[in-house]
Design a protein around this motif. Structure first.
Motif, PDB file in Angstrom:
ATOM      1  N   SER A   1       0.831  -1.204   0.000  1.00 30.47           N
ATOM      2  CA  SER A   1       0.000   0.000   0.000  1.00 30.47           C
ATOM      3  C   SER A   1       0.858   1.244   0.000  1.00 30.47           C
ATOM      4  CB  SER A   1      -0.935  -0.021   1.210  1.00 30.47           C
ATOM      5  OG  SER A   1      -1.702   1.154   1.253  1.00 30.47           O
TER       6      SER A   1
ATOM      7  N   ASP B   1       1.333   5.872  -4.544  1.00 35.84           N
ATOM      8  CA  ASP B   1       1.031   7.227  -4.062  1.00 35.84           C
ATOM      9  C   ASP B   1      -0.263   7.706  -4.698  1.00 35.84           C
ATOM     10  OD1 ASP B   1       1.009   9.757  -3.110  1.00 35.84           O
ATOM     11  OD2 ASP B   1       3.036  10.281  -3.744  1.00 35.84           O
ATOM     12  N   TYR B   2      -1.360   7.605  -3.970  1.00 35.71           N
ATOM     13  CA  TYR B   2      -2.650   8.044  -4.485  1.00 35.71           C
ATOM     14  C   TYR B   2      -2.689   9.560  -4.671  1.00 35.71           C
ATOM     15  CZ  TYR B   2      -4.608   3.401  -3.518  1.00 35.71           C
ATOM     16  OH  TYR B   2      -4.879   2.066  -3.511  1.00 35.71           O
TER      17      TYR B   2
ATOM     18  N   ILE C   1      -6.016  11.080  -7.069  1.00 35.42           N
ATOM     19  CA  ILE C   1      -7.134  10.146  -6.919  1.00 35.42           C
ATOM     20  C   ILE C   1      -7.904  10.534  -5.668  1.00 35.42           C
ATOM     21  CG2 ILE C   1      -7.765   7.739  -6.546  1.00 35.42           C
ATOM     22  CD1 ILE C   1      -5.308   6.939  -8.119  1.00 35.42           C
TER      23      ILE C   1
ATOM     24  N   ALA D   1     -10.642  10.669  -2.454  1.00 35.99           N
ATOM     25  CA  ALA D   1     -10.737   9.783  -1.296  1.00 35.99           C
ATOM     26  C   ALA D   1     -11.699   8.627  -1.528  1.00 35.99           C
ATOM     27  CB  ALA D   1     -11.163  10.590  -0.071  1.00 35.99           C
TER      28      ALA D   1
ATOM     29  N   SER E   1     -12.566   7.154  -4.425  1.00 33.78           N
ATOM     30  CA  SER E   1     -11.958   6.178  -5.318  1.00 33.78           C
ATOM     31  C   SER E   1     -10.850   5.410  -4.613  1.00 33.78           C
ATOM     32  CB  SER E   1     -11.406   6.870  -6.565  1.00 33.78           C
ATOM     33  OG  SER E   1     -12.444   7.488  -7.301  1.00 33.78           O
ATOM     34  N   ARG E   2     -10.113   6.100  -3.770  1.00 32.69           N
ATOM     35  CA  ARG E   2      -9.028   5.423  -3.036  1.00 32.69           C
ATOM     36  C   ARG E   2      -9.601   4.351  -2.125  1.00 32.69           C
ATOM     37  NH1 ARG E   2      -4.188   8.168   0.635  1.00 32.69           N
ATOM     38  NH2 ARG E   2      -3.437   6.212   1.523  1.00 32.69           N
ATOM     39  N   THR E   3     -10.720   4.667  -1.445  1.00 32.01           N
ATOM     40  CA  THR E   3     -11.346   3.677  -0.558  1.00 32.01           C
ATOM     41  C   THR E   3     -11.800   2.448  -1.347  1.00 32.01           C
ATOM     42  OG1 THR E   3     -12.090   5.438   0.922  1.00 32.01           O
ATOM     43  CG2 THR E   3     -13.204   3.306   1.091  1.00 32.01           C
TER      44      THR E   3
ATOM     45  N   LEU F   1     -10.624   1.422  -4.266  1.00 31.56           N
ATOM     46  CA  LEU F   1      -9.447   0.717  -4.770  1.00 31.56           C
ATOM     47  C   LEU F   1      -8.786  -0.120  -3.677  1.00 31.56           C
ATOM     48  CD1 LEU F   1      -7.868   3.503  -7.013  1.00 31.56           C
ATOM     49  CD2 LEU F   1      -8.794   1.314  -7.805  1.00 31.56           C
ATOM     50  N   GLU F   2      -8.740   0.406  -2.469  1.00 39.62           N
ATOM     51  CA  GLU F   2      -8.159  -0.353  -1.364  1.00 39.62           C
ATOM     52  C   GLU F   2      -8.999  -1.581  -1.045  1.00 39.62           C
ATOM     53  OE1 GLU F   2      -5.232  -0.030   0.648  1.00 39.62           O
ATOM     54  OE2 GLU F   2      -4.801   0.950  -1.257  1.00 39.62           O
TER      55      GLU F   2
ATOM     56  N   TRP G   1      -1.144   0.894 -10.720  1.00 40.95           N
ATOM     57  CA  TRP G   1      -1.793   0.534  -9.457  1.00 40.95           C
ATOM     58  C   TRP G   1      -1.759  -0.981  -9.240  1.00 40.95           C
ATOM     59  CZ3 TRP G   1      -6.176  -2.505  -8.616  1.00 40.95           C
ATOM     60  CH2 TRP G   1      -6.666  -2.505  -7.308  1.00 40.95           C
TER      61      TRP G   1
ATOM     62  N   ARG H   1       0.395  -1.918  -6.228  1.00 40.74           N
ATOM     63  CA  ARG H   1      -0.471  -2.145  -5.060  1.00 40.74           C
ATOM     64  C   ARG H   1      -0.833  -3.607  -4.878  1.00 40.74           C
ATOM     65  NH1 ARG H   1      -2.253  -3.240  -1.232  1.00 40.74           N
ATOM     66  NH2 ARG H   1      -3.858  -2.331   0.102  1.00 40.74           N
TER      67      ARG H   1
END
Length: 392
Positions: A10, A14-15, A20, A22, A24-26, A28-29, A68, A72
């Motif tokens: 992770s 670097d999001y 990117i 928040a 979309s980051r959630t 993607l995670e 990614w 990731r």
């Protein structure tokens, strides 16, 4: 995968640097956590992994997605393409494939195969209680030499004779088609997203679209050119297809030419025509080129040739009942001898009912009316010439 490894992966992506958001980051995670938990071993897990990768690909740009998934999820971009192709192209066969325990590697080969080949492979698996990688390669090779069926590209490069050459060409064609389908699908998805997100009543702006669409179009053109071109120049972006390689004006030529235009911002239409071009030309051509059905319908209407002036005149006369030849009036007074104006009958399409005297106060004498009116005189050219007295 341990929590320590997950945290390390992770931190490698670097999001914030790629802007990117928040939300979309959630998402993607969450997708990354699901991908790492699968293990990628069973048939069903292969489809689940492909679905997760497809969902994640919609949250970021194509170029960013490859970075990614590599940084990731610790999955190469090629492997990710294979799983995405399985989820996208083999979803209708999922239950049968899971029941037959078809391996993910076999699914990778079938993901770019035509429907009849997929059906044949599954039928083989049902009959022989499974199907091996070598068997599916032989099925897809269509008669390629048996000595080269289980060899990779590096090994094929050492096989002499026409059989080795054909095997290399077959391998190049398969990988080239798969790359084109992926690139064209990414371009189509980007164009569709642009059209859907455009504010109503606003025009599309080239400035914001060029950095997004131009690189995708060039990648799609390059992969298509690698399949269609007879030779493989180093920089095919700068060249056109010749008539020997693809008939000019053919449908695949239209697709290649469209990608060539999309990859060159100077060839884009004006802003007022950009939306229509993307919606009615670019997107339909991309969908036609990547369609998996047999003989898909051509999405563009054939141009209608304009009628010539002679054709327009003839069609108008035919609508009136046929082509009528009208002789021009003679200018020789001698031709009037013995001809009575009252006997003249105009062509049917020129005749009209003579109006009553009290309904028409004009000074126009109808063609089919020979009744004299008060105050009207026939033109001198239409008056009968009096017969000369005989000398006898």
């Amino acid at each position: 995968m341990t929590k320590k490894t997950t945290k390390r992966l992770s931190g490698r992506f670097d999001y914030a640097a790629l802007d990117i958001d928040a939300q979309s980051r959630t998402q993607l995670e969450a997708a990354a956590a699901g991908i790492q938990a699968l293990g990628r071993r069973s048939t069903d897990q292969a489809f689940e992994l492909g679905d997760l990768l497809e969902q994640a690909s919609e949250l970021v740009e194509p170029g960013t997605f490859e970075r990614w998934v590599s940084q990731r999820c610790d999955i190469s971009s090629k492997t990710a393409r294979n799983y995405r192709a399985v989820a996208r192209n083999l979803s209708r066969y999922r239950e049968r494939a899971v029941e037959l325990a078809v391996s993910p590697t076999v699914l990778f080969h079938l993901a770019s195969a035509p429907e009849e080949k997929v059906e044949a492979a599954l039928a083989h698996a049902e009959e022989h209680d499974g199907i091996r990688v070598s068997e599916v390669k032989a099925l897809l090779a269509d008669g390629a030499d048996a000595t080269s069926k289980e060899l990779n590209g590096v090994e094929l490069a050492d096989i002499g004779g026409l059989s080795g050459l054909r095997a290399m060409i077959d391998l190049k064609t398969k990988t080239g088609i798969a790359a084109f389908v992926e690139n064209a699908a990414a371009l189509a998805a980007a164009v569709a997203k642009v059209l859907e997100s455009k504010p109503e009543g606003k025009r599309l702006q080239k400035k914001g679209l060029i950095p997004l669409l131009e690189p995708l179009a060039r990648a799609a053109k390059r992969s298509l050119g690698n399949v269609l071109l007879l030779d493989a120049p180093g920089d095919i972006d700068a060249r056109k297809l010749s008539d020997n390689e693809l008939p000019i004006g053919s449908r695949w030529f239209r697709v290649f030419d469209m990608l060539d235009d999309m990859g060159d911002r100077e060839a884009w239409p004006e802003a007022r025509e950009l939306e229509v071009w993307l919606d009615l030309t670019v997107l339909p051509l991309l969908q036609w080129a990547t369609c998996r059905t047999k003989q898909p319908d051509w999405p563009l209407e054939a141009p209608v040739a304009s009628k010539s002036a002679d054709a327009v005149m003839r069609s108008g006369l035919e609508a009136l009942g046929g082509v009528v030849r009208v002789e021009p009036p003679s200018l020789d007074p001698a031709d009037d001898v013995g001809a009575a104006l009252e006997d003249y009958q105009p062509p049917a399409f020129l005749a009209r009912k003579a109006p009553a005297a009290d309904e028409d106060g004009s000074n126009v004498l109808p063609f089919n009316s020979t009744e004299a009116r008060s105050g009207l005189r026939k033109p001198r050219a239409l008056m009968r010439k009096p017969a000369e007295a005989s000398a006898d």
